[in-house]
Design a protein around this motif. Structure first.
Motif, PDB file in Angstrom:
ATOM      1  N   SER A   1       1.344  -1.130   0.396  1.00 22.29           N
ATOM      2  CA  SER A   1      -0.182  -0.323   0.043  1.00 22.29           C
ATOM      3  C   SER A   1       0.819   1.537  -0.218  1.00 22.29           C
ATOM      4  O   SER A   1       0.457   2.631  -0.179  1.00 22.29           O
ATOM      5  CB  SER A   1      -0.788   0.038   1.069  1.00 22.29           C
ATOM      6  OG  SER A   1      -0.224  -0.019   2.526  1.00 22.29           O
TER       7      SER A   1
ATOM      8  N   ASN B   1      -4.087   4.385  -2.524  1.00 20.31           N
ATOM      9  CA  ASN B   1      -5.177   4.591  -2.473  1.00 20.31           C
ATOM     10  C   ASN B   1      -6.075   4.078  -3.429  1.00 20.31           C
ATOM     11  O   ASN B   1      -5.194   3.297  -3.920  1.00 20.31           O
ATOM     12  CB  ASN B   1      -6.061   5.657  -2.656  1.00 20.31           C
ATOM     13  CG  ASN B   1      -4.882   6.919  -3.831  1.00 20.31           C
ATOM     14  OD1 ASN B   1      -5.253   6.155  -5.556  1.00 20.31           O
ATOM     15  ND2 ASN B   1      -4.501   7.386  -3.767  1.00 20.31           N
TER      16      ASN B   1
ATOM     17  N   TYR C   1      -8.422  -2.154   0.800  1.00 17.54           N
ATOM     18  CA  TYR C   1      -9.194  -0.573   0.803  1.00 17.54           C
ATOM     19  C   TYR C   1     -10.707  -0.306   1.553  1.00 17.54           C
ATOM     20  O   TYR C   1     -11.237   0.070   1.671  1.00 17.54           O
ATOM     21  CB  TYR C   1      -8.860  -0.059  -0.350  1.00 17.54           C
ATOM     22  CG  TYR C   1      -7.179   0.606   0.000  1.00 17.54           C
ATOM     23  CD1 TYR C   1      -6.707   1.424   0.886  1.00 17.54           C
ATOM     24  CD2 TYR C   1      -6.103   0.647  -1.741  1.00 17.54           C
ATOM     25  CE1 TYR C   1      -5.742   1.732   0.905  1.00 17.54           C
ATOM     26  CE2 TYR C   1      -5.175   0.872  -1.558  1.00 17.54           C
ATOM     27  CZ  TYR C   1      -4.949   1.283  -0.315  1.00 17.54           C
ATOM     28  OH  TYR C   1      -3.137   1.466  -0.317  1.00 17.54           O
TER      29      TYR C   1
ATOM     30  N   ASN D   1      -6.524   1.177   5.339  1.00 15.28           N
ATOM     31  CA  ASN D   1      -6.845   2.916   4.934  1.00 15.28           C
ATOM     32  C   ASN D   1      -6.218   3.840   4.184  1.00 15.28           C
ATOM     33  O   ASN D   1      -4.696   3.643   3.945  1.00 15.28           O
ATOM     34  CB  ASN D   1      -7.064   4.203   6.135  1.00 15.28           C
ATOM     35  CG  ASN D   1      -6.967   3.791   7.738  1.00 15.28           C
ATOM     36  OD1 ASN D   1      -8.370   3.138   7.519  1.00 15.28           O
ATOM     37  ND2 ASN D   1      -6.511   3.261   8.767  1.00 15.28           N
ATOM     38  N   GLU D   2      -6.468   4.231   3.595  1.00 15.16           N
ATOM     39  CA  GLU D   2      -6.679   4.940   1.508  1.00 15.16           C
ATOM     40  C   GLU D   2      -5.521   5.668   2.272  1.00 15.16           C
ATOM     41  O   GLU D   2      -5.711   7.183   3.587  1.00 15.16           O
ATOM     42  CB  GLU D   2      -7.622   6.012   1.418  1.00 15.16           C
ATOM     43  CG  GLU D   2      -7.646   4.388   0.550  1.00 15.16           C
ATOM     44  CD  GLU D   2      -9.101   4.571  -0.615  1.00 15.16           C
ATOM     45  OE1 GLU D   2      -8.924   5.654  -1.820  1.00 15.16           O
ATOM     46  OE2 GLU D   2     -10.488   4.613  -0.386  1.00 15.16           O
TER      47      GLU D   2
END
Length: 648
Positions: free
Chosen positions: A11, A16, A640, A646-647
């Motif tokens: 990530s 995102n 996500y 979490n983005e």
């Protein structure tokens, strides 16, 4: 590591949903493109000009792209000139300028044709990959010109104005040179060299420079490559084998000019120790094999003969020590210096007495024939140091290690240089090293590991590199004995034959090839073996296609030394999304003939295997890795969306 922790690491690169989705779409598009073309060459043996031309014309792929792009819109002469321009743009432009044949109209036609050819060469790649292959200074211009909208009058004027501006600003030559490089890069996605870059020809170092510059290549080591790797690792036996071969063919350019190794100490030693060998008759067995156009004087030939003799004697002494120190090699039958008569006029081989061609060996100590004299010892130290500390050689050998291996499994095919050692029944030979038994794939893996340790681990035993050069169970050698001593000093036909491993008796047996493919974890229905090392005697009717196409031999005589036997100048192989094609080449004339007269080393198709359906990137090794990446990214996408990560 837990899966969620791994996805958190991923990530950081795709923080995102938008970025993850974009990459999934991108990778999914890539795997549905046709696979790129692979190009296979082997046994180059220092023939730089032939190699460079085959690399530039991509074994005829570029000429086929020209035919595909232009069909009947330009004539054969124009196609030939365009091909030469792509192969040698800088040299061709210089030649045409001297002849005053370049006009603005010529520039316009040449640039326009190169753009059309670039489109054809790039159709199977993403825009991103094509962009990486384009010259940085002209990326925007080329991308604009590659848009296929010449039928629109406004666009046509736009294209014409771009090309005219390139010409007016005197950037046309640079533009042509750079776009030609891009075409050559895009027609071949990956280059495979199946061994033996070194020895015989005088351009091995130049070939290595070309390979280092290549955008994507791998190397399967040959026995001549491993010999140079051993020399660079400090093996005296390998150093003196390298020197003997170079002197045998009077090709010292790679050693002296390419790697800056000073042979003056060897020349002085040889001239002094073997000063009694002054007549042509006495030195005839050491005279080098020469090309017809050689420029060597008689006194040069005499010195080279003495140097070859001095090197050979030291080589046999050094090899004797290795054999005695490594009983696992089982090479005691290669010990001859202790079998010489007191007067050195005869030698006992396999229980029989044979006359020696030469009996003058002033450095042999009868009580200890494998002991070096003080002068020889000093010479060995000097030359080993020269090989080990040549910066250019270090660069080339490290590249051989980084891009090379004993074998390669790629896109369902198995590549190796010589042989998988088997017995007379076709069963894998079981060889014992370091107290363990190895055979088939495990033997190849063992040698690969030991070859790396011999170079990279300080004070490691480098004898294994010499064994891989000439040992009876070496997959790179593929014979029972290397009979250098017999050929040089005895010359009896009954002793000179080097018997090939039984592998070569079974190469046309489909079930045998299947057994090897299975051993290496490959599909017997789709897999192939690509082999080199032993030249195919095409002139005598030998077929390079074995076992109903499951094994393809691509050593057909790049080396001029073999072309009388083979009748051709080498085989090469291409594998694209539609077929596997084996082609043969005629001897290459020269760069000059290509540039002045548009001569091309266009190959002749020998064997074509069409694919049942077009092979996509998804079907390749790279495609399989991309599929794994897509699955991981899809998992990250779900994390996500579910709030597990979490983005940003």
């Amino acid at each position: 590591m837990k899966k969620i922790d791994y996805l958190k690491l991923i990530s950081k690169r795709y923080p995102n949903i938008d970025l993850v989705s974009k990459e999934i779409i991108n990778l999914s598009a890539i795997i549905n493109l046709p696979k790129g073309t692979e190009h296979f060459l082997t046994d180059l043996h220092g023939e730089y000009e032939s190699f460079s031309h085959v690399l530039r014309n991509a074994s005829g792929v570029i000429r086929r792209k020209i035919d595909e792009t232009f069909e009947n819109r330009i004539n054969e002469t124009e196609k030939n000139e365009l091909a030469t321009l792509v192969y040698y743009p800088k040299n061709k432009l210089i030649y045409l300028h001297k002849k005053n044949e370049i006009t603005n109209e010529w520039y316009f036609d040449a640039i326009y044709r190169l753009i059309l050819l670039l489109r054809t060469a790039s159709f199977k790649y993403t825009r991103s990959k094509v962009r990486k292959a384009l010259p940085e200074n002209f990326i925007y211009i080329i991308e604009e010109l590659m848009q296929e909208q010449e039928d629109m009058e406004s666009k046509k004027r736009y294209y014409n104005e771009i090309i005219n501006t390139i010409i007016e600003t005197k950037r046309a030559d640079k533009f042509i040179i750079e776009i030609s490089k891009s075409i050559r890069r895009l027609v071949i996605d990956k280059l495979h060299i199946v061994g033996d870059i070194y020895d015989r020809g005088d351009g091995s170092h130049k070939i290595m420079d070309e390979l280092i510059k290549h955008h994507n290549c791998d190397i399967q080591w040959g026995n001549h490559d491993i010999l140079w790797m051993g020399a660079a690792a400090g093996s005296g036996a390998c150093v003196f084998n390298v020197l003997r071969i170079a002197l045998r063919y009077a090709n010292l350019e790679t050693i002296q000019d390419g790697y800056g190794i000073n042979l003056l100490p060897l020349a002085q030693f040889s001239d002094e120790i073997y000063s009694e060998n002054k007549t042509d008759n006495e030195n005839s067995i050491y005279k080098p094999k020469l090309q017809k156009n050689h420029m060597l004087r008689d006194r040069d030939l005499l010195l080279i003969s003495k140097m070859q003799k001095a090197v050979a004697v030291i080589q046999f002494k050094l090899e004797g020590k290795i054999i005695k120190n490594n009983p696992a090699y089982e090479m005691e039958d290669r010990l001859f210096l202790d079998k010489l008569a007191v007067d050195n006029k005869t030698v006992k081989v396999e229980g029989k007495i044979y006359n020696m061609k030469d009996s003058f060996f002033p450095t042999l100590i009868k009580s200890n024939p494998y002991k070096l004299t003080e002068e020889e010892e000093e010479l060995v130290k000097i030359l080993i140091s020269s090989f080990k500390h040549s910066e250019k050689l270090k660069e080339h050998i490290k590249f051989l290690y980084s891009k090379g291996s004993m074998y390669n499994k790629t896109n369902g095919n198995l590549l190796y240089h010589a042989a998988i050692p088997v017995d007379v029944k076709g069963e894998f030979i079981k060889a014992e090293f370091d107290g363990k038994i190895y055979f088939g794939k495990s033997l190849m893996d063992y040698f690969d590991l030991k070859a790396r340790e011999a170079y990279f681990i300080e004070n490691a035993n480098n004898d294994i590199l010499w064994y891989l050069w000439c040992g009876k169970n070496s997959p790179l050698f593929g014979k029972d004995k290397m009979k250098t001593f017999e050929r040089l000093f005895i010359g009896d036909e009954s002793l000179m034959r080097e018997n090939k491993n039984a592998y070569y008796n079974f190469r046309n047996d489909e079930s045998f090839i299947d057994k090897i493919l299975i051993e290496f974890g490959l599909d017997t229905e789709k897999g192939h073996i690509v082999n080199g090392h032993v030249p195919v005697k095409t002139a005598k009717g030998e077929n390079p296609v074995k076992a109903k196409g499951k094994l393809l031999v691509i050593d057909g005589g790049f080396s001029k030394a073999y072309q009388k036997i083979t009748g051709i100048a080498g085989y090469t192989l291409t594998y694209n999304s539609q077929n596997i094609a084996l082609v043969s080449h005629k001897p290459f004339l020269s760069f000059t003939e290509s540039i002045y007269n548009n001569y091309d080393m266009l190959p002749k198709e020998v064997y074509i295997k069409e694919e049942e359906k077009r092979v996509l990137v998804a079907d390749t090794d790279d495609g399989k890795e991309l599929k794994k990446s897509i699955l991981i990214l899809k998992e990250l996408l779900q994390c996500y969306r579910k709030g597990y990560i979490n983005e940003l």
